[in-house]
Write a protein that holds these residues in place. Structure first.
Motif, PDB file in Angstrom:
ATOM      1  N   PHE A  43      -7.338  24.375  46.930  1.00 62.33           N
ATOM      2  CA  PHE A  43      -6.925  25.688  46.427  1.00 62.33           C
ATOM      3  C   PHE A  43      -8.146  26.470  45.959  1.00 62.33           C
ATOM      4  CE2 PHE A  43      -5.427  28.543  43.096  1.00 62.33           C
ATOM      5  CZ  PHE A  43      -4.281  29.088  43.656  1.00 62.33           C
ATOM      6  N   ASN A  44      -8.425  27.600  46.615  1.00 63.29           N
ATOM      7  CA  ASN A  44      -9.549  28.466  46.212  1.00 63.29           C
ATOM      8  C   ASN A  44      -9.287  29.898  46.670  1.00 63.29           C
ATOM      9  OD1 ASN A  44     -10.004  27.901  48.983  1.00 63.29           O
ATOM     10  ND2 ASN A  44     -12.214  28.216  48.762  1.00 63.29           N
ATOM     11  N   PRO A  45      -8.351  30.576  46.018  1.00 61.75           N
ATOM     12  CA  PRO A  45      -8.012  31.941  46.446  1.00 61.75           C
ATOM     13  C   PRO A  45      -9.181  32.917  46.356  1.00 61.75           C
ATOM     14  CG  PRO A  45      -7.033  31.441  44.303  1.00 61.75           C
ATOM     15  CD  PRO A  45      -7.569  30.142  44.840  1.00 61.75           C
ATOM     16  N   GLU A  46     -10.170  32.641  45.494  1.00 58.81           N
ATOM     17  CA  GLU A  46     -11.312  33.554  45.361  1.00 58.81           C
ATOM     18  C   GLU A  46     -12.271  33.428  46.541  1.00 58.81           C
ATOM     19  OE1 GLU A  46     -10.565  31.230  43.120  1.00 58.81           O
ATOM     20  OE2 GLU A  46      -9.656  32.353  41.474  1.00 58.81           O
ATOM     21  N   GLN A  47     -12.227  32.305  47.269  1.00 58.49           N
ATOM     22  CA  GLN A  47     -13.096  32.052  48.430  1.00 58.49           C
ATOM     23  C   GLN A  47     -14.581  32.152  48.077  1.00 58.49           C
ATOM     24  OE1 GLN A  47     -11.659  31.576  52.102  1.00 58.49           O
ATOM     25  NE2 GLN A  47     -10.499  30.647  50.413  1.00 58.49           N
ATOM     26  N   SER A  48     -14.926  31.743  46.871  1.00 60.76           N
ATOM     27  CA  SER A  48     -16.318  31.809  46.440  1.00 60.76           C
ATOM     28  C   SER A  48     -17.202  30.921  47.314  1.00 60.76           C
ATOM     29  CB  SER A  48     -16.433  31.369  44.979  1.00 60.76           C
ATOM     30  OG  SER A  48     -17.777  31.344  44.555  1.00 60.76           O
ATOM     31  N   ASP A  49     -18.344  31.474  47.740  1.00 61.30           N
ATOM     32  CA  ASP A  49     -19.292  30.764  48.602  1.00 61.30           C
ATOM     33  C   ASP A  49     -20.694  31.230  48.226  1.00 61.30           C
ATOM     34  OD1 ASP A  49     -20.666  29.461  50.597  1.00 61.30           O
ATOM     35  OD2 ASP A  49     -19.926  30.719  52.221  1.00 61.30           O
ATOM     36  N   VAL A  50     -21.255  30.609  47.196  1.00 62.24           N
ATOM     37  CA  VAL A  50     -22.506  31.060  46.599  1.00 62.24           C
ATOM     38  C   VAL A  50     -23.646  31.122  47.615  1.00 62.24           C
ATOM     39  CG1 VAL A  50     -24.325  30.460  44.942  1.00 62.24           C
ATOM     40  CG2 VAL A  50     -21.930  30.340  44.255  1.00 62.24           C
ATOM     41  N   ASP A  51     -23.760  30.104  48.476  1.00 67.03           N
ATOM     42  CA  ASP A  51     -24.885  30.086  49.408  1.00 67.03           C
ATOM     43  C   ASP A  51     -24.564  30.687  50.776  1.00 67.03           C
ATOM     44  OD1 ASP A  51     -23.227  28.107  50.343  1.00 67.03           O
ATOM     45  OD2 ASP A  51     -24.694  26.486  50.212  1.00 67.03           O
ATOM     46  N   ASN A  52     -23.372  31.274  50.897  1.00 65.96           N
ATOM     47  CA  ASN A  52     -22.980  31.981  52.130  1.00 65.96           C
ATOM     48  C   ASN A  52     -23.142  31.122  53.383  1.00 65.96           C
ATOM     49  OD1 ASN A  52     -22.338  34.588  50.924  1.00 65.96           O
ATOM     50  ND2 ASN A  52     -24.536  34.792  50.571  1.00 65.96           N
ATOM     51  N   ASP A  53     -22.770  29.844  53.278  1.00 64.28           N
ATOM     52  CA  ASP A  53     -22.874  28.963  54.437  1.00 64.28           C
ATOM     53  C   ASP A  53     -21.542  28.769  55.151  1.00 64.28           C
ATOM     54  OD1 ASP A  53     -21.546  27.387  52.594  1.00 64.28           O
ATOM     55  OD2 ASP A  53     -22.879  25.652  52.785  1.00 64.28           O
ATOM     56  N   GLY A  54     -20.513  29.509  54.710  1.00 62.89           N
ATOM     57  CA  GLY A  54     -19.204  29.417  55.338  1.00 62.89           C
ATOM     58  C   GLY A  54     -18.334  28.313  54.785  1.00 62.89           C
ATOM     59  N   ILE A  55     -18.879  27.538  53.841  1.00 65.90           N
ATOM     60  CA  ILE A  55     -18.115  26.473  53.193  1.00 65.90           C
ATOM     61  C   ILE A  55     -17.868  26.885  51.747  1.00 65.90           C
ATOM     62  CG2 ILE A  55     -18.044  24.033  52.552  1.00 65.90           C
ATOM     63  CD1 ILE A  55     -20.069  23.504  54.779  1.00 65.90           C
ATOM     64  N   GLY A  56     -16.613  26.971  51.353  1.00 62.09           N
ATOM     65  CA  GLY A  56     -16.284  27.364  49.987  1.00 62.09           C
ATOM     66  C   GLY A  56     -16.904  26.429  48.973  1.00 62.09           C
TER      67      GLY A  56
ATOM     68  N   ASP B 237     -18.036  22.368  48.979  1.00 65.43           N
ATOM     69  CA  ASP B 237     -19.446  22.263  49.352  1.00 65.43           C
ATOM     70  C   ASP B 237     -20.160  21.295  48.418  1.00 65.43           C
ATOM     71  OD1 ASP B 237     -22.024  22.658  50.228  1.00 65.43           O
ATOM     72  OD2 ASP B 237     -21.823  24.839  50.354  1.00 65.43           O
ATOM     73  N   ASP B 238     -20.719  20.211  48.977  1.00 69.17           N
ATOM     74  CA  ASP B 238     -21.432  19.222  48.159  1.00 69.17           C
ATOM     75  C   ASP B 238     -22.698  19.798  47.537  1.00 69.17           C
ATOM     76  OD1 ASP B 238     -19.543  17.286  48.727  1.00 69.17           O
ATOM     77  OD2 ASP B 238     -20.660  16.472  50.441  1.00 69.17           O
ATOM     78  N   ASP B 239     -23.227  20.865  48.129  1.00 72.77           N
ATOM     79  CA  ASP B 239     -24.406  21.546  47.590  1.00 72.77           C
ATOM     80  C   ASP B 239     -24.078  23.032  47.550  1.00 72.77           C
ATOM     81  OD1 ASP B 239     -26.884  22.430  46.797  1.00 72.77           O
ATOM     82  OD2 ASP B 239     -27.900  21.945  48.684  1.00 72.77           O
ATOM     83  N   ALA B 240     -23.356  23.438  46.530  1.00 70.97           N
ATOM     84  CA  ALA B 240     -22.780  24.780  46.477  1.00 70.97           C
ATOM     85  C   ALA B 240     -23.825  25.882  46.578  1.00 70.97           C
ATOM     86  CB  ALA B 240     -21.957  24.952  45.195  1.00 70.97           C
TER      87      ALA B 240
ATOM     88  N   ASN C   5     -24.500  18.744  44.189  1.00 67.16           N
ATOM     89  CA  ASN C   5     -23.849  19.175  42.950  1.00 67.16           C
ATOM     90  C   ASN C   5     -23.834  18.082  41.887  1.00 67.16           C
ATOM     91  OD1 ASN C   5     -23.277  21.541  44.346  1.00 67.16           O
ATOM     92  ND2 ASN C   5     -21.198  20.908  44.868  1.00 67.16           N
ATOM     93  N   ASP C   6     -23.517  16.849  42.291  1.00 75.07           N
ATOM     94  CA  ASP C   6     -23.424  15.760  41.317  1.00 75.07           C
ATOM     95  C   ASP C   6     -24.753  15.552  40.611  1.00 75.07           C
ATOM     96  OD1 ASP C   6     -20.775  15.353  41.947  1.00 75.07           O
ATOM     97  OD2 ASP C   6     -21.159  13.674  43.314  1.00 75.07           O
ATOM     98  N   THR C   7     -25.843  15.602  41.357  1.00 76.91           N
ATOM     99  CA  THR C   7     -27.166  15.433  40.746  1.00 76.91           C
ATOM    100  C   THR C   7     -27.473  16.588  39.811  1.00 76.91           C
ATOM    101  OG1 THR C   7     -27.992  14.205  42.669  1.00 76.91           O
ATOM    102  CG2 THR C   7     -29.631  15.192  41.208  1.00 76.91           C
ATOM    103  N   GLU C   8     -27.191  17.807  40.240  1.00 73.92           N
ATOM    104  CA  GLU C   8     -27.465  18.955  39.371  1.00 73.92           C
ATOM    105  C   GLU C   8     -26.634  18.895  38.097  1.00 73.92           C
ATOM    106  OE1 GLU C   8     -29.063  22.569  40.626  1.00 73.92           O
ATOM    107  OE2 GLU C   8     -28.162  22.439  42.622  1.00 73.92           O
ATOM    108  N   ASN C   9     -25.402  18.468  38.228  1.00 76.91           N
ATOM    109  CA  ASN C   9     -24.529  18.391  37.053  1.00 76.91           C
ATOM    110  C   ASN C   9     -24.956  17.308  36.070  1.00 76.91           C
ATOM    111  OD1 ASN C   9     -22.892  20.487  37.958  1.00 76.91           O
ATOM    112  ND2 ASN C   9     -21.513  19.120  39.055  1.00 76.91           N
TER     113      ASN C   9
END
Length: 301
Positions: free
Chosen positions: A50-63, A67-70, A77-81
């Motif tokens: 569920f992602n109605p906003e369709q956010s895609d920070v790096d514009n790679d086509g994967i929400g 995205d494991d690397d948003a 992401n896990d490492t950054e977090n």
């Protein structure tokens, strides 16, 4: 680049047919929404979450939620977090140096080291790689080749590189290998635009402010507007480059600006530029008749 008016941006549909008038082109319209976020699976950038906003920070086509690397900075992401100073949605932190040991956060993580604990990294003299030779350089990759002619300009103590109608002018200065001009019909002046510094630590990212007299309609540098540009040079790796059966130590530098990755260049000791953006030096024909040209199949850096 995405077209905001395209009713099916991921599938070619030049007619933009939309039989049911739901705003989704027939080529993408699956009339199915398995995550119930109001976005048809055919155009949902994350159809199972569920992602109605369709956010895609790096514009790679994967929400982002899929995205494991948003942010697309090379750190998952896990490492950054797991580090308070890293943000999974901000790519700019990857090339920073949290522990001030000379290597970027991204490099340290890729090396299996902690970016929060200082390590010792060796500084390298890059002057032997900042070599500019007179001759014809042939660079190849799967989709074609680029031929660059390089000649010395004694009046300005610079080297002119031409590839078809486009030209650049480089010089070896106290800062390193520096771009001093570029353009087609008119050359634009560059200031403090370093391509390869004199020295860097492997894994180091250096940010610099360069300037370019950018407007090509002026043939007088003093009349054109000066554009300030912030760029980051990232010393990603060392390796070997082979030409005509001989191996040369090499270094690869990636370049970034505020918008992200711009490209990469590989330099070999005693040869200079041997690769950029997927192109690899496959033939060098010296203008000096005492040297012979060399051929080779494309090599991986």
């Amino acid at each position: 680049e995405d077209n905001p008016t395209d009713n099916c941006p991921l599938v070619a549909n030049p007619n933009q047919e939309d039989t049911d008038g739901d705003g989704i082109g027939d080529a993408c319209d699956m009339n199915n929404d398995q995550d119930n976020d109001g976005i048809d699976d055919g155009v949902d950038n994350c159809p199972t979450i569920f992602n109605p906003e369709q956010s895609d920070v790096d514009n790679d086509g994967i929400g982002d939620v899929c995205d494991d690397d948003a942010d697309g900075d090379g750190i998952d992401n896990d490492t950054e977090n797991s580090f308070a100073f890293l943000n999974a949605y901000d790519a700019s932190d990857a090339l920073k140096d949290e522990d001030n040991d000379g290597a970027s956060n991204l490099y340290e993580i890729n090396q299996g080291n902690s970016p929060s604990e200082a390590n010792t990294y060796e500084a390298f003299n890059l002057s032997p790689y900042a070599v500019v030779k007179e001759g014809k350089y042939v660079f190849s990759r799967e989709d074609g080749r680029i031929v660059i002619d390089q000649i010395f300009m004694p009046d300005t103590d610079t080297y002119l590189r031409t590839a078809g109608a486009y030209a650049t002018e480089v010089a070896i200065t106290e800062q390193g290998l520096e771009l001093v001009a570029s353009g087609e019909d008119f050359m634009s002046a560059h200031y403090n635009d370093v391509l390869l510094p004199q020295s860097m630590t492997e894994g180091q990212a250096i940010e610099s402010l360069s300037q370019r007299d950018y407007n090509p309609q002026y043939d007088d540098f003093t009349n054109g507007p000066v554009i300030n540009r912030t760029r980051t040079l990232y010393f990603t790796s060392r390796g070997e480059f082979e030409l005509n059966g001989q191996k040369y130590p090499s270094v690869t530098i990636e370049t970034y600006n505020e918008g992200g990755f711009l490209g990469d260049e590989t330099y070999a000791e005693g040869l200079g530029l041997v690769g950029f953006n997927g192109y690899v030096l496959t033939r060098f024909i010296p203008f000096n008749a005492t040297e012979s040209g060399v051929d080779q199949p494309p090599q991986k850096n």
